[in-house]
Design a protein around this motif. Sequence first.
Motif, PDB file in Angstrom:
ATOM      1  N   HIS A  28       0.832  -1.212   0.000  1.00  0.00           N
ATOM      2  CA  HIS A  28       0.000   0.000   0.000  1.00  0.00           C
ATOM      3  C   HIS A  28       0.864   1.258   0.000  1.00  0.00           C
ATOM      4  CE1 HIS A  28       1.083  -0.868   4.131  1.00  0.00           C
ATOM      5  NE2 HIS A  28       0.866   0.401   4.424  1.00  0.00           N
ATOM      6  N   GLU A  29       2.157   1.100   0.296  1.00  0.00           N
ATOM      7  CA  GLU A  29       3.022   2.282   0.345  1.00  0.00           C
ATOM      8  C   GLU A  29       3.479   2.673  -1.055  1.00  0.00           C
ATOM      9  OE1 GLU A  29       6.221   1.822   3.128  1.00  0.00           O
ATOM     10  OE2 GLU A  29       4.852   1.345   4.786  1.00  0.00           O
ATOM     11  N   ARG A  70      -4.032  -8.261  -2.863  1.00  0.00           N
ATOM     12  CA  ARG A  70      -4.440  -7.921  -1.499  1.00  0.00           C
ATOM     13  C   ARG A  70      -5.881  -7.398  -1.491  1.00  0.00           C
ATOM     14  NH1 ARG A  70      -2.924  -3.536   1.862  1.00  0.00           N
ATOM     15  NH2 ARG A  70      -3.814  -4.026   3.895  1.00  0.00           N
ATOM     16  N   ALA A  71      -6.196  -6.601  -2.490  1.00  0.00           N
ATOM     17  CA  ALA A  71      -7.566  -6.099  -2.583  1.00  0.00           C
ATOM     18  C   ALA A  71      -8.544  -7.264  -2.761  1.00  0.00           C
ATOM     19  CB  ALA A  71      -7.686  -5.122  -3.751  1.00  0.00           C
ATOM     20  N   SER A  72      -8.163  -8.234  -3.591  1.00  0.00           N
ATOM     21  CA  SER A  72      -9.028  -9.401  -3.812  1.00  0.00           C
ATOM     22  C   SER A  72      -9.236 -10.170  -2.516  1.00  0.00           C
ATOM     23  CB  SER A  72      -8.411 -10.335  -4.859  1.00  0.00           C
ATOM     24  OG  SER A  72      -8.208  -9.639  -6.065  1.00  0.00           O
ATOM     25  N   THR A  89      -5.310  -0.406   0.113  1.00  0.00           N
ATOM     26  CA  THR A  89      -4.349  -1.122  -0.720  1.00  0.00           C
ATOM     27  C   THR A  89      -3.489  -0.178  -1.562  1.00  0.00           C
ATOM     28  OG1 THR A  89      -6.112  -1.519  -2.357  1.00  0.00           O
ATOM     29  CG2 THR A  89      -5.643  -3.284  -0.810  1.00  0.00           C
ATOM     30  N   GLY A  90      -3.593   1.113  -1.292  1.00  0.00           N
ATOM     31  CA  GLY A  90      -2.606   2.041  -1.854  1.00  0.00           C
ATOM     32  C   GLY A  90      -3.058   2.909  -3.006  1.00  0.00           C
ATOM     33  N   TRP A  91      -4.350   2.846  -3.383  1.00  0.00           N
ATOM     34  CA  TRP A  91      -4.801   3.691  -4.484  1.00  0.00           C
ATOM     35  C   TRP A  91      -5.246   5.061  -3.988  1.00  0.00           C
ATOM     36  CZ3 TRP A  91      -4.938  -1.485  -5.731  1.00  0.00           C
ATOM     37  CH2 TRP A  91      -4.410  -1.798  -6.999  1.00  0.00           C
ATOM     38  N   PHE A  97      -8.670   2.753  -8.822  1.00  0.00           N
ATOM     39  CA  PHE A  97      -8.712   1.379  -8.328  1.00  0.00           C
ATOM     40  C   PHE A  97      -9.662   0.532  -9.175  1.00  0.00           C
ATOM     41  CE2 PHE A  97     -11.055  -1.631  -5.488  1.00  0.00           C
ATOM     42  CZ  PHE A  97     -10.069  -2.582  -5.403  1.00  0.00           C
ATOM     43  N   GLY A  98     -10.880   1.022  -9.359  1.00  0.00           N
ATOM     44  CA  GLY A  98     -11.886   0.267 -10.095  1.00  0.00           C
ATOM     45  C   GLY A  98     -11.449  -0.030 -11.527  1.00  0.00           C
TER      46      GLY A  98
END
Lengths: 164, 135
Positions: A28-29, A70-72, A89-91, A97-98
């Motif tokens: 996420h960084e 990670r998002a999943s 998750t870093g967006w 993201f989508g």
Amino acid sequence: MSEGATGQDPELLRRLLRAKDRMDAASHEHWPVRRLARVSRVSEAHFARSFRQAFGVPPHRYLLTRRIERASALLRDTDLPVTEIAFQTGWGSLGTFGRIFRDVTGDSPGAIRARSRAAAQELGPVPTCHVSAAQRPDLTIAVSEKRRRVARRYKSTRGTKEMP
Amino acid sequence: MTQGVQVVGLYVRDQDEALAFYAGKLGFRVHMDVKNGDFRWLTVQHPDQPSFQLGLFVPGPPVLDAATAQTVRAMVAKGAMPPLVLVVDDCRAACDRMRAQGVEFTQEPVDRYGTVDAGFRDPSGNGWKMLQARR
């Protein structure tokens, strides 16, 4: 020895692995090449090329696969809203993201959530990190390229239909 | 136990370094350390699991030719070897203890699925998951 698939110095590879591990631990960084190069103790110019040679994908695309993975997992295992998952998750925005999520997985976060929950039951006793790794998206081409290919396919399908 | 798995080998880049890691930092014991020319058969065992030996081997002649050995060394250094799992009573305590020894952690302890897990690597690049035993 030439710099073939196995020609890279193992000492360098071990240091590149450290950069990959750091992205894994905190996907996420923000991971600019400068930061990664410092972890691997190589020059910025050397880093991106060496990483790609070692792991088959450029560092930023590797990071993307980890974020999607990670998002999943969060979509499957938590009830967090999609917006929250995007930020965790870093967006920087839900829109990005989508769009990237759909480009990479071919489906929307909501659809993946529904589908993976149905399938998750069967994998119970396997260590979770390995389950997660097995579901990592296999992103062998750039997201932009994948998007172009889908667009081209779409256009050609439409083109065919319109032909007399 | 009279039947079952007795030895599973790991490839490491240096056996002395690996021994210092597995024995010195993780608390394994030397089970066998035998040299024959350039070949060194080195196995360690977990103190709670005397029937199982972990082999620490260097890829190279006479078992592997130079080019194959180079490929294997690269694979180990890239973290491409198969997963390894260590079970401990208390993941966080083990983590603190190992970190104080200078072990390279790849994942901080995380509570999930009713247990705690963390990740670390040996100096060569072999990746371990450390799971807290479910009670």
